[in-house]
Design an enzyme around this catalytic site. Sequence first.
Site, PDB file in Angstrom:
ATOM      1  CB  THR A 115      -0.926   0.031   1.228  1.00  0.00           C
ATOM      2  OG1 THR A 115      -0.128   0.021   2.423  1.00  0.00           O
ATOM      3  CG2 THR A 115      -1.861  -1.171   1.244  1.00  0.00           C
ATOM      4  CD  GLU A 116      -0.726   7.115  -0.785  1.00  0.00           C
ATOM      5  OE1 GLU A 116      -0.413   8.313  -0.895  1.00  0.00           O
ATOM      6  OE2 GLU A 116      -1.900   6.693  -0.909  1.00  0.00           O
ATOM      7  CG  LEU A 117       5.815   4.959   3.529  1.00  0.00           C
ATOM      8  CD1 LEU A 117       5.556   3.990   4.682  1.00  0.00           C
ATOM      9  CD2 LEU A 117       7.279   4.936   3.130  1.00  0.00           C
ATOM     10  CG  PHE A 118       0.123   7.614   4.648  1.00  0.00           C
ATOM     11  CD1 PHE A 118      -0.427   8.755   4.097  1.00  0.00           C
ATOM     12  CD2 PHE A 118      -0.394   6.384   4.281  1.00  0.00           C
ATOM     13  CE1 PHE A 118      -1.483   8.674   3.208  1.00  0.00           C
ATOM     14  CE2 PHE A 118      -1.444   6.288   3.399  1.00  0.00           C
ATOM     15  CZ  PHE A 118      -1.995   7.436   2.857  1.00  0.00           C
ATOM     16  CE  LYS A 163      -9.441   2.859  15.841  1.00  0.00           C
ATOM     17  NZ  LYS A 163      -9.424   1.936  16.996  1.00  0.00           N
ATOM     18  CG  ASP A 180      -7.484  -0.556  10.028  1.00  0.00           C
ATOM     19  OD1 ASP A 180      -7.887  -1.627   9.537  1.00  0.00           O
ATOM     20  OD2 ASP A 180      -7.110  -0.448  11.208  1.00  0.00           O
TER      21      ASP A 180
END
EC number: 2.7.11.1
Length: 619
Positions: A115-118, A163, A180
């Site tokens: 997935t994309e990295l933050f 959240k 998520d």
Amino acid sequence: MSGARRCGDRRSERSSVVGDNRNGYVETDPTGRYGRLSEVLGKGAMKTVYRGFDELRGVEVAWNQATISDVLRTPDALHRMYAEVSLLADLRHDAIIAFHASWVHPSRRTFNFITELFSSGTLRSYRLRYPRVSRRAVAAWARAILRGLAYLHSRGVIHRDLKCDNIFVNGHLGQVKIGDLGLAAVLRGCTSARSVIGTPEFMAPEMYDECYGVGVDVYSFGMCMLEMLTNEYPYSECDNPAQIYKKVTAGKLPDAFYLLTDADARRFIGRCLVDAAHRPSAEELLLDPFLSPPQNHDDHNTIAHATAPPPPLPLACSNSSEEQEEEEAPAAKTTGMAITGKLNKEHDTIFLKVQIGGGGNVRNIYFPFDVANDTAMEVATEMVKELDIADREPTEIAAMIEQEIVRLVPGYKQHEYSYADDDDDDDVNGQPNPFYYLSSSPTSSQGSLCGVGPTSSEGFPGPHGKVDWSRDYCYYPPSSVSVSDDDDSSTSSLSAAVSAISLQQQHCSASSSRLGPASASASEDGGGHAGRPRQREGEEERRRRRMSRNRSMVDMRSQLLHRTLVEELNKRLFFNTVGAVHDIGFRDPTTYGSSSSSSSSQHRRRSSSKVDHKHHYMF
């Protein structure tokens, strides 16, 4: 031919990049495009997130890895992992975390997806790292989150666990995205879902009724806005999920809501937290004036205490005032209650569902039960207190909980030790229970079996600490315990300690009472009360003094072991070979016959200590 050679050259060049491992990969995907590094970015219940690298685009990615054994352990875990991967693969939006690839590694027995990295982690950690944030920045985050929710809802997807912990940030861009989706639900041909799942602090009231729609995400978004503006976790004033459930279903807002001084922010969040029938959609909230760019650029964070609390919002889960009065009034004796549970073997936890009421007025309460640490009586007492259950006793609810736990965990049995119950047994049978450690008789062998006599209070006082076992009081100093000086008899030190404690009971009885040391008034009345039977106590006091039998025995055994070790150390500390030989057959005529054996022992120790100065280096 030349084309074939060029393809071969590219293939060999690509394999060489992976083969020489100059990038420091731990492993690569089957195509060789993605490589995993050893750096761990995060770890959850089922998966671990590593830093990875995409060689084709030259960007870092998030490598999510879960072992197949963990994924297949429970149907819920498998469904959650499958839902997250399948949904991410179908969703394409600039406010939703991007999905790149997924595969199963047969030899490593792992399930992997990219997935994309933050770079800045979750919005919650980012907000805690930078407490001062302007309203303009928060409004920009809110617009991005609402756009993502509007996209999900347009495709019939409910996030159900929105959240700040599930919103990710790229700090260098000021960019937030929703992630998520493991608990997300897809509405196929219907407008409502029925499973109760999520985080209690962010769950809308209608979720407890097991009939809800996309509006639950708007409610959760309102709680996220409250956390972003105040930096306070919703309902942090509550100690357990039962208190949160009680406040949510009663329409009470978190205390953090009253920290807001900005009227526009309070109004905007209030729109998100009203009952489901009047709650706006994500698209409607995007048109709210609060999210429009401000005219001035010097606005600051809105964290401040409100001078006066705003009026409460409409109740989120009630239909009429008569229904509220029925809930506040004491429940009838015929109110039904059913308890069902679900076992989570991974965490040794049972999730219990308590259904209260019948007909159209039904309440569902969900809470975890730790098999290793919780007891049914403690949970039942907490339920009666927090949920205002007036028609049932805690013992009755505890029996229902234990029955459900035994059904889920065969062989489970929670042992409890009650002083009051043991007193009742003494009255009926005439002799104490074998596990009875506090005999009412000063000469009872059962009372002194484990080193705690009838007049022993609060465990072993002094340097070894105290354990509040009873209200009796007696102190046995370490010097009063007789231990043999022969090394061969060290194995019988425990029995010697037990015998010494038994001999000290009569002495303590003369100088102490059952509730504490003897006072002047007690001596005037005729001495201590160690031989008197224990007075009866109320049922509430009995429950308050109830102790787990297993914990009681462990505490007493550990105290005895600790005491025995200290006595052995003292014996070797004061034992002197030269002094012992010198004092064989010797007794001081001035103290013989008049002093106690303990005084003679102390005199011998003083004599041996004098010789010890001369022969110190012999040891």
